[in-house]
Design an enzyme around this catalytic site. Sequence first.
Site, PDB file in Angstrom:
ATOM      1  CD  GLU A   1      17.791  -3.170  23.580  1.00  0.00           C
ATOM      2  OE1 GLU A   1      17.522  -3.338  24.782  1.00  0.00           O
ATOM      3  OE2 GLU A   1      18.499  -2.259  23.325  1.00  0.00           O
TER       4      GLU A   1
ATOM      5  N   GLY B   1      18.625   1.388  22.491  1.00  0.00           N
ATOM      6  CA  GLY B   1      19.741   1.998  21.626  1.00  0.00           C
ATOM      7  C   GLY B   1      20.002   3.463  22.389  1.00  0.00           C
TER       8      GLY B   1
ATOM      9  CB  ALA C   1      17.385   0.916  17.424  1.00  0.00           C
TER      10      ALA C   1
ATOM     11  CD  GLU D   1      22.423  -0.796  23.148  1.00  0.00           C
ATOM     12  OE1 GLU D   1      21.706  -0.520  22.274  1.00  0.00           O
ATOM     13  OE2 GLU D   1      23.005  -1.907  23.254  1.00  0.00           O
TER      14      GLU D   1
HETATM   15  C1  HXC Z   1      10.043   3.580  16.511  1.00  0.00           C
HETATM   16  C2  HXC Z   1       9.015   4.477  18.538  1.00  0.00           C
HETATM   17  C3  HXC Z   1       9.940   4.129  19.204  1.00  0.00           C
HETATM   18  C4  HXC Z   1      10.971   3.374  18.684  1.00  0.00           C
HETATM   19  C5  HXC Z   1       8.587   5.266  20.298  1.00  0.00           C
HETATM   20  N1  HXC Z   1       8.210   5.357  19.012  1.00  0.00           N
HETATM   21  N2  HXC Z   1       9.729   4.411  20.443  1.00  0.00           N
HETATM   22  N3  HXC Z   1       8.950   4.508  16.864  1.00  0.00           N
HETATM   23  N4  HXC Z   1      11.115   3.267  17.022  1.00  0.00           N
HETATM   24  N5  HXC Z   1      11.897   2.867  19.356  1.00  0.00           N
HETATM   25  C6  HXC Z   1       6.994   5.962  18.462  1.00  0.00           C
HETATM   26  C7  HXC Z   1       5.758   5.460  18.795  1.00  0.00           C
HETATM   27  O1  HXC Z   1       5.614   4.418  17.697  1.00  0.00           O
HETATM   28  C8  HXC Z   1       4.691   6.449  18.708  1.00  0.00           C
HETATM   29  O2  HXC Z   1       4.580   6.683  17.298  1.00  0.00           O
HETATM   30  C9  HXC Z   1       5.605   7.508  19.067  1.00  0.00           C
HETATM   31  O3  HXC Z   1       7.078   7.264  19.297  1.00  0.00           O
HETATM   32  C10 HXC Z   1       5.217   7.794  20.645  1.00  0.00           C
HETATM   33  O4  HXC Z   1       5.398   6.594  21.408  1.00  0.00           O
HETATM   34  P1  HXC Z   1       4.185   6.031  22.375  1.00  0.00           P
HETATM   35  O5  HXC Z   1       4.419   4.751  22.497  1.00  0.00           O
HETATM   36  O6  HXC Z   1       2.726   6.377  21.890  1.00  0.00           O
HETATM   37  O7  HXC Z   1       4.307   6.981  23.550  1.00  0.00           O
HETATM   38  P2  HXC Z   1       4.240   6.696  24.958  1.00  0.00           P
HETATM   39  O8  HXC Z   1       2.980   5.588  25.233  1.00  0.00           O
HETATM   40  O9  HXC Z   1       4.357   7.583  25.982  1.00  0.00           O
HETATM   41  O10 HXC Z   1       5.365   5.351  25.372  1.00  0.00           O
HETATM   42  C11 HXC Z   1       6.792   5.762  25.429  1.00  0.00           C
HETATM   43  C12 HXC Z   1       7.419   4.466  25.319  1.00  0.00           C
HETATM   44  C13 HXC Z   1       7.379   3.486  24.221  1.00  0.00           C
HETATM   45  C14 HXC Z   1       7.542   3.576  26.874  1.00  0.00           C
HETATM   46  C15 HXC Z   1       9.039   5.002  25.240  1.00  0.00           C
HETATM   47  O11 HXC Z   1       7.234   4.330  23.028  1.00  0.00           O
HETATM   48  C16 HXC Z   1       7.950   2.342  23.943  1.00  0.00           C
HETATM   49  O12 HXC Z   1       8.004   1.360  24.552  1.00  0.00           O
HETATM   50  N6  HXC Z   1       9.041   2.482  23.157  1.00  0.00           N
HETATM   51  C17 HXC Z   1       9.845   1.467  22.538  1.00  0.00           C
HETATM   52  C18 HXC Z   1      11.036   1.405  23.596  1.00  0.00           C
HETATM   53  C19 HXC Z   1      11.830   0.130  22.862  1.00  0.00           C
HETATM   54  O13 HXC Z   1      11.560  -0.987  22.928  1.00  0.00           O
HETATM   55  N7  HXC Z   1      13.210   0.447  22.740  1.00  0.00           N
HETATM   56  C20 HXC Z   1      14.083  -0.398  22.142  1.00  0.00           C
HETATM   57  C21 HXC Z   1      14.397  -0.585  20.662  1.00  0.00           C
HETATM   58  S1  HXC Z   1      15.358  -1.695  20.158  1.00  0.00           S
HETATM   59  P3  HXC Z   1       3.166   6.471  16.532  1.00  0.00           P
HETATM   60  O14 HXC Z   1       3.535   6.924  15.194  1.00  0.00           O
HETATM   61  O15 HXC Z   1       2.744   5.310  16.536  1.00  0.00           O
HETATM   62  O16 HXC Z   1       2.114   7.552  17.280  1.00  0.00           O
HETATM   63  C22 HXC Z   1      16.829  -1.098  19.985  1.00  0.00           C
HETATM   64  C23 HXC Z   1      17.814  -1.946  19.941  1.00  0.00           C
HETATM   65  C24 HXC Z   1      19.381  -1.230  19.758  1.00  0.00           C
HETATM   66  O17 HXC Z   1      16.885  -0.142  20.641  1.00  0.00           O
HETATM   67  C25 HXC Z   1      20.431  -1.981  18.945  1.00  0.00           C
HETATM   68  C26 HXC Z   1      21.535  -1.008  18.380  1.00  0.00           C
HETATM   69  C27 HXC Z   1      22.245  -1.652  17.340  1.00  0.00           C
END
Ligand code: HXC
Length: 258
Positions: free
Chosen positions: A132, A109, A65, A112
């Site tokens: 998360e 997400g 998400a 999911e």
């Molecule tokens: C918003 C995101 C994002 C996310 C990545 N980006 N994941 N933006 N929400 N979930 C953005 C980064 O900010 C960045 O933008 C660009 O995408 C590239 O990401 P990087 O981190 O620079 O890439 P990399 O170093 O290759 O790392 C990839 C990654 C990392 C390991 C996937 O991006 C990551 O850990 N992302 C978050 C994963 C996460 O925690 N997901 C769970 C979210 S909570 P900028 O503009 O900064 O360059 C969730 C709850 C669901 O999902 C509930 C549903 C109801």
Amino acid sequence: MAYETIIVEVEDSVCTIKLNRPEALNALNSHLLGELCDALQAADQNDKVRCIVLTGSAKAFAAGADIKEMSEKSFVDMFLSDFFGEPHRDFMAIRKPIIAAVAGYALGGGCELAMMCDFIIAADNAKFGQPEINLGVIPGMGGTQRLTRFVGKSKAMDMNLTGRFMDAEEAERSGLVSRVVPAKTLLEEAQAIAAKIAEKSMLTTIAIKESVNRSYETTMTEGLLYERRVFHSLFNTEDQKEGMAAFQEKRQAQFRDR
Ligand code: HXC
């Protein structure tokens, strides 16, 4: 219909929906999920479409998400809007089969969303995770529920409590994905599988989707009765007569969804 965050293509009887927010690794925001549900509903109502493939990019199916959209929200905002409740319900109401074709990251997400599909084909570079916990929250669209049913309690606890990623090989071994294919041919293979499903009778396709999903919602005895009754009901269709006649005549069945 022109979308901003997804790309939709219908070829023959397969609708392919590609998540398309490359700048955010396909992070799921409300706009994207709204467009995705619109496209799924359109595909469900389009008589030409018989199977749906949902995919992302080579680097990410979806990295979760959208953290930027959520970060400033309060409990009241999340609770009163029932955050992502509506897209979840809309997605789960789709009757045609949906195959997730996952390459790269399927996190939070994103994992999911893949699990909400009917089955998952993974590229050999796929990485699944529920990170998360690192954000001070828990999954909100099935990461503690569907993942536990798919891979069992021990792995689901491990994934959710550590936030570690599972690679494609482990995901297949654990029952999260049905097949692993080379990243280069992922979409092609998923579309070929969808085309195969599209050849079947839509009556049986929908009956199977509803019956398998029923197994998650009810007891074994009730589920077996439901399955048997649906099995019986299909004997009132032309497609059952055609399927069984074709077998005996050693030819390919021509189903007409009747
Ligand atoms: C918003 C995101 C994002 C996310 C990545 N980006 N994941 N933006 N929400 N979930 C953005 C980064 O900010 C960045 O933008 C660009 O995408 C590239 O990401 P990087 O981190 O620079 O890439 P990399 O170093 O290759 O790392 C990839 C990654 C990392 C390991 C996937 O991006 C990551 O850990 N992302 C978050 C994963 C996460 O925690 N997901 C769970 C979210 S909570 P900028 O503009 O900064 O360059 C969730 C709850 C669901 O999902 C509930 C549903 C109801």
